[in-house]
Design a protein around this motif. Sequence first.
Motif, PDB file in Angstrom:
ATOM      1  N   UNK A 109     -42.450  -5.378  22.650  1.00 27.42           N
ATOM      2  CA  UNK A 109     -41.779  -6.357  23.505  1.00 27.42           C
ATOM      3  C   UNK A 109     -42.791  -7.120  24.334  1.00 27.42           C
ATOM      4  N   UNK A 110     -42.460  -8.368  24.668  1.00 27.18           N
ATOM      5  CA  UNK A 110     -43.388  -9.218  25.436  1.00 27.18           C
ATOM      6  C   UNK A 110     -43.647  -8.653  26.827  1.00 27.18           C
ATOM      7  N   UNK A 111     -42.658  -7.991  27.439  1.00 26.14           N
ATOM      8  CA  UNK A 111     -42.861  -7.441  28.780  1.00 26.14           C
ATOM      9  C   UNK A 111     -43.987  -6.419  28.802  1.00 26.14           C
ATOM     10  N   UNK A 112     -44.148  -5.654  27.733  1.00 23.62           N
ATOM     11  CA  UNK A 112     -45.237  -4.666  27.684  1.00 23.62           C
ATOM     12  C   UNK A 112     -46.573  -5.388  27.536  1.00 23.62           C
ATOM     13  N   UNK A 113     -46.618  -6.436  26.711  1.00 25.07           N
ATOM     14  CA  UNK A 113     -47.845  -7.232  26.580  1.00 25.07           C
ATOM     15  C   UNK A 113     -48.185  -7.890  27.918  1.00 25.07           C
ATOM     16  N   UNK A 114     -47.177  -8.362  28.610  1.00 19.72           N
ATOM     17  CA  UNK A 114     -47.376  -8.987  29.928  1.00 19.72           C
ATOM     18  C   UNK A 114     -47.862  -7.945  30.945  1.00 19.72           C
ATOM     19  N   UNK A 115     -47.314  -6.745  30.860  1.00 14.62           N
ATOM     20  CA  UNK A 115     -47.761  -5.669  31.760  1.00 14.62           C
ATOM     21  C   UNK A 115     -49.215  -5.329  31.486  1.00 14.62           C
ATOM     22  N   UNK A 116     -49.582  -5.276  30.191  1.00 10.44           N
ATOM     23  CA  UNK A 116     -50.993  -5.035  29.838  1.00 10.44           C
ATOM     24  C   UNK A 116     -51.891  -6.107  30.452  1.00 10.44           C
ATOM     25  N   UNK A 117     -51.468  -7.374  30.352  1.00  8.96           N
ATOM     26  CA  UNK A 117     -52.281  -8.478  30.902  1.00  8.96           C
ATOM     27  C   UNK A 117     -52.437  -8.333  32.412  1.00  8.96           C
ATOM     28  N   UNK A 118     -51.316  -8.056  33.091  1.00 11.38           N
ATOM     29  CA  UNK A 118     -51.343  -7.913  34.555  1.00 11.38           C
ATOM     30  C   UNK A 118     -52.159  -6.695  34.965  1.00 11.38           C
ATOM     31  N   UNK A 119     -52.118  -5.651  34.148  1.00 10.93           N
ATOM     32  CA  UNK A 119     -52.768  -4.381  34.484  1.00 10.93           C
ATOM     33  C   UNK A 119     -54.204  -4.324  33.967  1.00 10.93           C
ATOM     34  N   UNK A 120     -54.775  -5.477  33.625  1.00  7.96           N
ATOM     35  CA  UNK A 120     -56.156  -5.546  33.139  1.00  7.96           C
ATOM     36  C   UNK A 120     -57.062  -6.095  34.234  1.00  7.96           C
ATOM     37  N   UNK A 121     -58.255  -5.561  34.301  1.00  6.25           N
ATOM     38  CA  UNK A 121     -59.271  -6.094  35.216  1.00  6.25           C
ATOM     39  C   UNK A 121     -59.838  -7.341  34.543  1.00  6.25           C
ATOM     40  N   UNK A 122     -59.032  -8.406  34.548  1.00  2.00           N
ATOM     41  CA  UNK A 122     -59.269  -9.533  33.634  1.00  2.00           C
ATOM     42  C   UNK A 122     -60.490 -10.374  33.977  1.00  2.00           C
ATOM     43  N   UNK A 123     -61.054 -10.210  35.168  1.00  3.20           N
ATOM     44  CA  UNK A 123     -62.224 -11.036  35.496  1.00  3.20           C
ATOM     45  C   UNK A 123     -63.426 -10.659  34.632  1.00  3.20           C
ATOM     46  N   UNK A 124     -63.397  -9.442  34.051  1.00  4.56           N
ATOM     47  CA  UNK A 124     -64.400  -9.039  33.058  1.00  4.56           C
ATOM     48  C   UNK A 124     -63.710  -9.003  31.688  1.00  4.56           C
ATOM     49  N   UNK A 125     -64.432  -8.602  30.659  1.00  7.20           N
ATOM     50  CA  UNK A 125     -63.800  -8.441  29.347  1.00  7.20           C
ATOM     51  C   UNK A 125     -62.769  -7.318  29.421  1.00  7.20           C
ATOM     52  N   UNK A 126     -61.675  -7.472  28.690  1.00 10.32           N
ATOM     53  CA  UNK A 126     -60.605  -6.463  28.715  1.00 10.32           C
ATOM     54  C   UNK A 126     -60.387  -5.907  27.309  1.00 10.32           C
ATOM     55  N   UNK A 127     -59.820  -4.708  27.243  1.00  9.47           N
ATOM     56  CA  UNK A 127     -59.617  -4.048  25.957  1.00  9.47           C
ATOM     57  C   UNK A 127     -58.135  -3.869  25.669  1.00  9.47           C
ATOM     58  N   UNK A 128     -57.825  -3.778  24.381  1.00  6.77           N
ATOM     59  CA  UNK A 128     -56.433  -3.572  23.968  1.00  6.77           C
ATOM     60  C   UNK A 128     -56.402  -2.803  22.650  1.00  6.77           C
ATOM     61  N   UNK A 129     -55.526  -1.829  22.568  1.00  6.00           N
ATOM     62  CA  UNK A 129     -55.175  -1.155  21.317  1.00  6.00           C
ATOM     63  C   UNK A 129     -53.880  -0.394  21.576  1.00  6.00           C
ATOM     64  N   UNK A 130     -53.409   0.350  20.590  1.00  4.66           N
ATOM     65  CA  UNK A 130     -52.131   1.056  20.755  1.00  4.66           C
ATOM     66  C   UNK A 130     -52.186   2.081  21.881  1.00  4.66           C
ATOM     67  N   UNK A 131     -53.319   2.733  22.032  1.00  6.48           N
ATOM     68  CA  UNK A 131     -53.451   3.735  23.096  1.00  6.48           C
ATOM     69  C   UNK A 131     -53.289   3.089  24.474  1.00  6.48           C
TER      70      UNK A 131
END
Length: 888
Positions: free
Chosen positions: A610-632
């Motif tokens: 769902x998009x809300x989980x992707x949005x939560x990942x974006x918000x919960x990322x220290x985005x000013x540096x490179x960010x990581x993503x995978x199923x875990x």
Amino acid sequence: MEEKKDYKDTLLMPNTDFPMKANLVEKELEYQKQWLDIKLYQTILNRNKNSQSFVLHDGPPYANGNIHVGHALNKILKDIIVRFRSMQGYYSPYVPGWDTHGLPIEHKMLLEAKKNAKDFSVIELRKKAAEYALSQVEHQKAQFKKLSLLTDFSEIYVTLDKNLEFKQLELFAKMVKEGLIYRDLKPVYWSPSSQSALAEAEVEYADHISPSLYVAFKVIEGNKYVENGDYLIIWTTTPWTLLANSGVAINDQFEYAKVLVNDNKYIIAKDLVESVAAVAKWEEYQVLSTFKGKEFLGIKYKNPITPLVGPVVFGHHVSLDTGTGLVHIAPLFGEDDFIIGKKENLEMIMHINDDGTINDKGFEYSGVFYDDANPLIGKFLAENNQLIAFKKIKHSYPHDWRTHLPIMYRATPQWFVSLKPIKQQIIKALSEVKTFNEWSKKRLSLMLENRESWCISRQRSWGVPIIIFYDKNKNPVLDDEIFEHVINLVKEHGSDVWYEWTADELLPEKFRNLGLKKETDIMDVWFDSGSTSISVEPGGIKAPFDLYLEGSDQYRGWFNSSLINSVAWRNTSPFKALVSHGFVLDGKGQKMSKSKGNVVDPLAVIDKYGADILRLWAANSEYTADVTIDDKILNQNTEIYRKVRNTIKFMLGGISDFDFKEITPTSIHALMLEKLHNLEANILLNYEQYRFVNVIKDINNFVIDLSSYYISITKDILYLEKQDDPERRMVQYVFSNIIEVLLKALAPILPTTTEEIYKYYNKPNKLPSVHLLPFLERKDFDFKLQDQWKEFFEIKDEVYKLIEEKIKSQAIKRPNEAWVVIKSDSDFIKSLPLNRLLMVAKVTFGNTIEVRELETKKCLRCWNHFEDSDYDDELQICLRCKDVIDAK
């Protein structure tokens, strides 16, 4: 055996239809449709239209292919900001944009058509490219909609729009008028694979294997220090440029040595003799003499491959870091080389064609691709005893970011923007921009301080034409009347008119029939996108805009070109504030690539989570540096989501019979409100600093704390007390306040989930959407109650450890059987209902903290344990529960 009574029907159990299962994939589609049906975006704009504006100007992604996870991160971060500013009451129209010109679109269109550029006329190619670009805009638009963005896409911008093109050309004409535009032969990044000049932003660095050659140049006009027959040793990783060598640069203050090796005398910088000897594998050598560089300036040598004779000249860039301290100069193939070539009047040899093949100025190498000439040149030098050393080196080398093939520095006639005249205005404009860390401004400042010019011409067909005419002598005709006339034609017909009409048809009448010819180059696409602050007016609002937010690669790209163009146009920055985010890497921190199979598709994430989980990942990322993503990582965010959702579900059930009247809570309930107010203040602060990771962290910590303690003690009050019991209403009042703060705090991040929660939040006079609620209020931090309660929580933690030990030793089965002895002189502690707050059977005071066993009976209604004095044996319940039942 005495029959156990059932008091289930006397309990006030939670009651809500809010589902535990999120089912986001289906619900997002429902709510996205609902928001369009109620015209949510337009409603918000209309409501806020007379308020202060806040415009985030969208940097245009390239209209080519599917969106990737970097696009998703960027759009989600922007959307969170637009949503929270809109909830704050700002008029915040969001106009998505697309970059639609340039080689990649032309290339992809030809690929899909299975044709070559030569199969089309220029105008046919442009029509096909425009058609393809607009189809890609629609394609990406449909994909962006899946991210639940707060826009109905009714207003967008594309750089091929004639209204944007004509404003871009107005800017260009203004720059010409102010002397900022000039044409020059100058080395620029040149891509043989694209057959075009590249901007710095179109260059990427990748590992490349190059030949490393140490070459001897024979001196033919020497002096008493460096004699005829001596050899100058230079080092190069681009042997093909030796065909254009016309000088050797040295530093006049360095010490140089004449070294004897096998009857040959070589000139090398004194400090580099040992390193060169090691590379050349000289077993024996002798330093014959040393002298300053200035002593052999002006002597002449013969090019080892061509007939040319060149001089030794001063080079400002010569260093002792690597090489030999003597640098071979090919003036048309390097920036420093070009500067020195101009200053010393060296021969300018261009032996490379646009496609990278060598022309007749390369003698017997004519027709060979430049890179293929390297081994041939190496072989020739070896056969003529002028190759001192050779090896292959792996190093970082510039590549074309589209074709991913190596590029070169190559001097060609190009159009430039001179930055020197406006450099100080640019630096001043930047100094007034707000950034949220020091390095952002510093990074952009350094790039601009070191930049003297900007090459804006490209040898392509698909883009905004450089609307300049040349006279019969090939001199540019820069006339205001011509510019104004052509720009008006573009405003009316679009830029295709430049290619559809003849030169005379495009010119004002008095310039016709003079043999003027049209420029065929187009503008750099960064000039297109960098002009959008001039042509795009979201909701009728003109730049400067409140915020630009893009990836960190845009410091040299869009941030850079936008700032230059805006200063040239209006003498200010186009953005009042600047935020950047890093790249998205896989879970191991590696760059994503199809070959590695580690690409995370945002659309696949939406289909799964769902998009809300992707949005939560974006918000919960220290985005000013490179960010990581995978199923875990996504599953970790899902756990946070689930915890928040389930906690809110419990609270919704707990307030099902609440009348939402204003209450002044006391005791632990007042403490929870104070904590909530501090959370609200913190969240607002972090939103305004765009620190969404802290928003999620604070909410998550609050919810964990809420669930682990406050909710545990309030179950007893909610289920068991009389319906109108004042403390029960206090709990409901606290819950309703928590729900409301979480709704507002999470609405910009989780639009679907909060909309669904709001549907089940039965407060009177509800608005049509959670997104119409006002945002969090500014509150002062207050820790008075937290300080007062500090001792209690210290006691609680100690008591719980002791209870755990008693349970482990099987002295008691559960905490509510325990008799707790507390040591405290605090009147506040003594005033608290400690058995309820600690959820134990009995609390007394003594000289130590300990947990004792107690003879108790279990209440069949509340399941707590009581001594005889608090228990009704006949009803098998405690006296509190008996009192509640009797009152029904």
